[in-house]
Design an enzyme around this catalytic site. Structure first.
Site, PDB file in Angstrom:
ATOM      1  N   TRP A  10      -4.478  -8.541  -6.024  1.00 30.48           N
ATOM      2  CA  TRP A  10      -5.667  -8.333  -6.856  1.00 30.48           C
ATOM      3  C   TRP A  10      -6.867  -7.839  -6.050  1.00 30.48           C
ATOM      4  O   TRP A  10      -7.915  -7.539  -6.619  1.00 30.48           O
ATOM      5  CB  TRP A  10      -6.033  -9.629  -7.610  1.00 30.48           C
ATOM      6  CG  TRP A  10      -5.011 -10.068  -8.613  1.00 30.48           C
ATOM      7  CD1 TRP A  10      -3.829  -9.438  -8.913  1.00 30.48           C
ATOM      8  CD2 TRP A  10      -5.062 -11.224  -9.461  1.00 30.48           C
ATOM      9  NE1 TRP A  10      -3.153 -10.131  -9.882  1.00 30.48           N
ATOM     10  CE2 TRP A  10      -3.884 -11.236 -10.238  1.00 30.48           C
ATOM     11  CE3 TRP A  10      -5.986 -12.262  -9.628  1.00 30.48           C
ATOM     12  CZ2 TRP A  10      -3.605 -12.236 -11.168  1.00 30.48           C
ATOM     13  CZ3 TRP A  10      -5.719 -13.263 -10.558  1.00 30.48           C
ATOM     14  CH2 TRP A  10      -4.540 -13.249 -11.318  1.00 30.48           C
ATOM     15  N   LYS A  11      -6.727  -7.803  -4.740  1.00 29.28           N
ATOM     16  CA  LYS A  11      -7.812  -7.349  -3.863  1.00 29.28           C
ATOM     17  C   LYS A  11      -9.136  -8.057  -4.234  1.00 29.28           C
ATOM     18  O   LYS A  11      -9.109  -9.189  -4.690  1.00 29.28           O
ATOM     19  CB  LYS A  11      -7.938  -5.816  -3.907  1.00 29.28           C
ATOM     20  CG  LYS A  11      -6.593  -5.146  -3.571  1.00 29.28           C
ATOM     21  CD  LYS A  11      -6.711  -3.684  -3.260  1.00 29.28           C
ATOM     22  CE  LYS A  11      -5.326  -3.135  -2.917  1.00 29.28           C
ATOM     23  NZ  LYS A  11      -5.362  -1.745  -2.490  1.00 29.28           N
ATOM     24  N   HIS A  94      -2.835  -6.022   5.947  1.00 27.03           N
ATOM     25  CA  HIS A  94      -3.040  -4.976   4.942  1.00 27.03           C
ATOM     26  C   HIS A  94      -3.902  -3.864   5.554  1.00 27.03           C
ATOM     27  O   HIS A  94      -4.808  -4.146   6.333  1.00 27.03           O
ATOM     28  CB  HIS A  94      -3.714  -5.562   3.704  1.00 27.03           C
ATOM     29  CG  HIS A  94      -3.716  -4.603   2.561  1.00 27.03           C
ATOM     30  ND1 HIS A  94      -4.631  -3.581   2.456  1.00 27.03           N
ATOM     31  CD2 HIS A  94      -2.882  -4.486   1.498  1.00 27.03           C
ATOM     32  CE1 HIS A  94      -4.364  -2.881   1.360  1.00 27.03           C
ATOM     33  NE2 HIS A  94      -3.310  -3.405   0.765  1.00 27.03           N
ATOM     34  N   GLU A 166       3.580   0.074   3.388  1.00 25.21           N
ATOM     35  CA  GLU A 166       2.496   0.612   2.571  1.00 25.21           C
ATOM     36  C   GLU A 166       1.877   1.819   3.274  1.00 25.21           C
ATOM     37  O   GLU A 166       0.968   1.661   4.093  1.00 25.21           O
ATOM     38  CB  GLU A 166       1.422  -0.463   2.352  1.00 25.21           C
ATOM     39  CG  GLU A 166       1.919  -1.676   1.609  1.00 25.21           C
ATOM     40  CD  GLU A 166       0.849  -2.259   0.717  1.00 25.21           C
ATOM     41  OE1 GLU A 166       1.130  -2.425  -0.483  1.00 25.21           O
ATOM     42  OE2 GLU A 166      -0.278  -2.522   1.187  1.00 25.21           O
ATOM     43  N   GLY A 239      -1.225  -2.924  -6.238  1.00 25.24           N
ATOM     44  CA  GLY A 239      -2.622  -3.349  -6.232  1.00 25.24           C
ATOM     45  C   GLY A 239      -3.197  -3.096  -7.611  1.00 25.24           C
ATOM     46  O   GLY A 239      -3.162  -3.963  -8.488  1.00 25.24           O
TER      47      GLY A 239
HETATM   48  P1  PGA Z   1      -2.242   0.216  -5.008  1.00 23.27           P
HETATM   49  O1  PGA Z   1      -2.469  -0.837  -3.820  1.00 23.27           O
HETATM   50  O2  PGA Z   1      -1.018  -0.228  -5.749  1.00 23.27           O
HETATM   51  O3  PGA Z   1      -3.494   0.122  -5.827  1.00 23.27           O
HETATM   52  O4  PGA Z   1      -2.049   1.548  -4.372  1.00 23.27           O
HETATM   53  C1  PGA Z   1      -1.391  -1.315  -3.077  1.00 23.27           C
HETATM   54  C2  PGA Z   1      -1.919  -2.150  -1.929  1.00 23.27           C
HETATM   55  O5  PGA Z   1      -2.904  -1.733  -1.304  1.00 23.27           O
HETATM   56  O6  PGA Z   1      -1.382  -3.227  -1.634  1.00 23.27           O
END
Ligand code: PGA
Length: 266
Positions: A10-11, A94, A166, A239
């Site tokens: 969820w950042k 991350h 990622e 995300g």
């Molecule tokens: P995103 O983010 O799915 O919005 O590209 C993935 C992440 O940064 O873990």
């Protein structure tokens, strides 16, 4: 067999109220899946309230970050030791931690050790930037980020590990799905293969076989099946898409269908 794992990052979105609304929606739309593991990574603020209301048959919690020292005069930090009763997992390394907050390889190694010491399973994120990709350095970056992060861990600790590939160039910044490149399943398979190969070299085939490897970078309900069918991919780390219950619950449903097929095929 490795279970499919979906981790919603969820950042820095959703206050306590919004997080509990999303949780409520997810609970309504996601049934209990015995063979798919669903993990939510909300902000540190929200971990405590969610941990008391979450349906543990459906969801587990992950921290997005923590400090590598257990306790002390470190104003503003939260330690893995403080989180250990709340979360199963912690996202470590991350690209936003590396690139925005300047976390280097050594810091990430210390965080990996701290998580493991506190009984928290790391979800180690690794991936190359756009420049590194254009310079043909992808495999070198993957090798360096992976080997330094896991340095000092035992094979038993490695077996429980989750690694997320990622590619930084494929991560949507915020909820902007428009302006970024998309990784092909072939590209993902190559790097996932490299990750298992590196672990095999260091810890043997058994450990490499047990490590779960996820893909993250603009994964969503539309492309989930494509990435989940890529060879060696055990799950996804969305995300932006994880902030929308309909997207995330569809991703879980797709994962459950694929897992059912795998169970039948043995
Ligand atoms: P995103 O983010 O799915 O919005 O590209 C993935 C992440 O940064 O873990």
């Amino acid at each position: 067999m490795r279970k499919i794992l979906l981790v919603g990052n969820w950042k820095m979105h959703l206050n306590t109220h919004e997080a509990s609304m999303l949780m409520h929606r997810l609970h309504e739309h996601i049934p209990i899946h015995r063979h798919v593991e669903v993990v939510l990574a909300p902000s540190a603020l929200v971990l405590q309230p969610l941990s008391t209301t979450i349906d543990r048959r459906k969801f587990r919690l992950a921290a997005q970050n923590a400090y590598h020292i257990d306790e002390g005069a470190y104003t503003g930090e939260v330690s893995f030791a403080m989180l250990k009763d709340l979360v199963h997992y912690a996202i470590i390394g991350h690209s936003e931690r590396r690139n925005v907050f300047g976390e280097d390889l050594k810091t990430i190694q210390l965080k990996m050790a701290a998580a493991v010491r506190n009984g928290i399973t790391p979800i180690l994120c690794i991936g190359e930037t756009k420049t590194e990709r254009l310079d043909g350095e992808t495999m070198m970056v993957i090798h360096d980020q992976l080997t330094t992060a896991i340095h000092g861990l035992t094979s038993e600790e490695i077996e429980g590990l989750v690694v997320a590939y990622e590619p930084v160039w494929a991560i949507s910044s915020g909820n902007n799905f428009a302006h970024h490149e998309v990784a092909t399943p072939e590209e993902v398979e190559k790097v996932v293969g490299k990750i298992r190969h590196t672990i095999t070299d260091l810890y043997g085939a058994k450990a490499a076989e047990k490590v779960r490897v996820l893909y993250g970078g603009s994964s969503n309900a539309e492309n989930a099946e494509m990435y989940l069918r890529a060879k060696g991919v055990d799950g996804l780390l969305p995300g932006g898409a994880s902030l929308h219950y309909w997207q995330f619950s569809r991703m879980v449903e797709t994962a459950a269908e694929i897992q059912r097929e795998r169970d039948i095929d043995g």
